[in-house]
Design a protein around this motif. Structure first.
Motif, short mmCIF file in Angstrom:
data_model
loop_
_atom_site.label_atom_id
_atom_site.label_comp_id
_atom_site.label_asym_id
_atom_site.label_seq_id
_atom_site.Cartn_x
_atom_site.Cartn_y
_atom_site.Cartn_z
N LYS A 7 0.85 -1.19 0.00
CA LYS A 7 0.00 0.00 0.00
C LYS A 7 0.89 1.24 0.00
O LYS A 7 1.82 1.34 0.80
CB LYS A 7 -0.92 0.00 1.22
CG LYS A 7 -1.81 1.24 1.32
CD LYS A 7 -1.26 2.24 2.30
CE LYS A 7 -2.01 3.55 2.30
NZ LYS A 7 -1.52 4.49 3.32
N ASP A 154 -5.17 2.24 4.24
CA ASP A 154 -4.44 1.23 5.03
C ASP A 154 -5.34 0.01 5.20
O ASP A 154 -4.90 -1.13 5.05
CB ASP A 154 -4.10 1.77 6.43
CG ASP A 154 -3.14 2.95 6.39
OD1 ASP A 154 -2.39 3.07 5.42
OD2 ASP A 154 -3.16 3.74 7.36
N LYS A 209 -1.53 8.48 13.56
CA LYS A 209 -2.24 8.17 12.32
C LYS A 209 -1.36 7.45 11.30
O LYS A 209 -1.73 7.34 10.14
CB LYS A 209 -2.83 9.43 11.73
CG LYS A 209 -1.80 10.43 11.30
CD LYS A 209 -2.41 11.47 10.38
CE LYS A 209 -1.27 12.23 9.72
NZ LYS A 209 -1.64 12.87 8.50
#
Ligand code: ADP
Ligand code: ASP
Ligand code: MG
Length: 406
Positions: A7, A154, A209
């Protein structure tokens, strides 16, 4: 031969040059004989731009249409990356979430993934293609486009890795792993070679985050091997999220400091001290779909008590309006609010076997003259609510107090 899901976040695909770089990295993996499924975010800043655009037309955007708009950011990136791959001779095919069929529920702007149809992907993978999937998006039962909440690519990556039973899910970002705290706030922060799922879940839910919390939940549930790495470095093992605590090393008491600026505090003063207060106040808040975080009910005196809780800053005005109504029905005295607060947390599984962590934390903050407004603890974390202006100072002070820089 391994099946790897990679990713790439917004910064990693932030301009055409970076997209070409990512393509070269993918091609190298493929040349080593691996099958690669790639999940990408929108180019950095694009999602924010799309939201701002929507708000110019409708101040409080319709969630279905907002998803329609926001999902276009990722659609641009998959096209660009697939072209960049083909350009260097790497067979590739782009897929939107709907084309894969990432099926979600219909909670627009924060949908949950229900299932992923991996049959098409497998066919193309077996034919030697690199699969490029748009992160952050899916479709509901009726074919409406949905998105998974900010940072949701994610989760797309991990969910695809789970569905395909991939050997590893690699999250490429602009830092080379998970750090003891956000390296943008504390330059002395150290990269962790490993972190347990339990700790990573806490860190993510408390504001770090670097990984969206749902992605960590998903990886834990489906036993996906999850690693965070830099897309700007060719070397390095990044950070592996592990099930087991590392028994070989002496367990540090605290693994990391997390923080969240996105908090607001509400207090109902002079509530008649009778059974059912918490239910009356928080029931009304829950009915409005507002998540409550910390809760404090003071010891009553003179037949009344004060009741405080925190919410996401975006829900502050809405919660305040609800409390004004609740105040009248309950006969409470006053509603006050503070939206300039933050939450700072120390996280670590080592805390379980070490008493005194809380007092060390409180002393470090007191020594800097930082006033604590609220406290909450669990087995592996201690959180404090502070005035927003102390955020950076508090994070730095705690990072040092727990010797995380060493
Ligand atoms: P992406 O666009 O790749 O998804 P994000 O901006 O969502 O990247 O996440 C990466 C950022 O997370 C880093 O640049 C860093 O500033 C931030 N961050 C916050 N806490 C941490 C932490 N504990 N370790 C590493 N990065 C962190
Ligand atoms: N582009 C989306 C966002 O900015 C999803 C993601 O980047 O993971 O939130
Ligand atoms: Mg992200």
């Amino acid at each position: 031969m391994a099946l790897i899901v990679q990713k790439y976040g917004g910064t990693s695909v932030g301009n055409p040059e970076r997209i070409k770089n990512v393509a070269r990295r993918i091609a190298r993996f493929q040349a080593q004989g691996h099958q690669v499924v790639v999940v990408v975010s929108a180019m950095s800043g694009e999602t924010n731009k799309l939201i701002a655009l929507a708000k110019e037309v409708q101040a409080n955007p319709d969630p279905r249409e907002l998803d329609m708009i926001m999902s276009t950011g990722e659609q641009v990136t998959i096209g660009l990356l697939a072209m960049a791959l083909k350009d260097i001779g790497c067979a590739a095919k782009s897929y939107t979430g709907g084309q894969v069929k990432v099926l979600t529920d219909n909670t627009h702007t924060k949908a949950r993934i229900l299932s992923i149809d991996e049959a098409n992907l497998r066919r193309d993978l077996d034919a030697g293609q690199v699969i490029v999937v748009a992160g952050f998006q899916g479709v509901d039962e009726e074919g409406n486009i949905t998105t998974l909440g900010r940072g949701g690519s994610d989760t797309s990556g991990v969910a695809l890795a789970a569905a395909l039973k991939a050997d590893e899910c690699q999250i490429y970002t602009d830092v080379d792993g998970v750090y003891t705290t956000d390296p943008r706030v504390v330059p002395e922060a150290r990269k962790l070679d490993t972190i347990t799922f339990e700790e990573m879940l806490e860190m993510a839910s408390l504001g770090s985050k670097v990984l969206q919390i749902r992605s960590v939940e998903f990886a834990g549930k489906y036993k996906v091997k999850l690693r965070v790495l830099s897309s700007f470095q060719d070397e390095g093992e990044g950070t592996l999220i592990t099930v087991e605590e590392d028994k070989k090393m002496e367990q540090p008491i605290i693994s990391g400091i997390a923080f969240n600026r996105d908090e607001a505090k509400l207090t109902v003063l002079g509530v008649p001290d009778t059974p059912g207060i918490a239910y009356q106040i928080l029931g009304a808040i829950a009915d409005a779909n507002i998540d409550v975080d910390m809760i404090i009910q003071n010891v009553g005196h003179d037949g009344t008590t004060d009741f405080s809780f925190t919410v996401n800053r975006g829900d502050f005005a809405k919660a305040q309006a609800i409390l004004e109504t609740v105040k009248t029905t309950m006969g409470a005295r006053e509603v006050t609010g503070d939206s300039k607060i933050c939450k700072v947390s120390a996280v670590g599984v080592g805390m379980r076997s070490h008493p005194g962590v809380a007092s060390k934390m409180f002393k470090a903050l007191a020594d800097e003259g930082i006033n604590i407004k609220m406290i909450s603890t669990s087995e592996i974390k201690i959180s404090v609510v502070l005035d927003e202006k102390y955020l950076e100072l508090a994070v730095r002070v705690l990072h040092r107090a727990f010797e995380l820089d060493q």
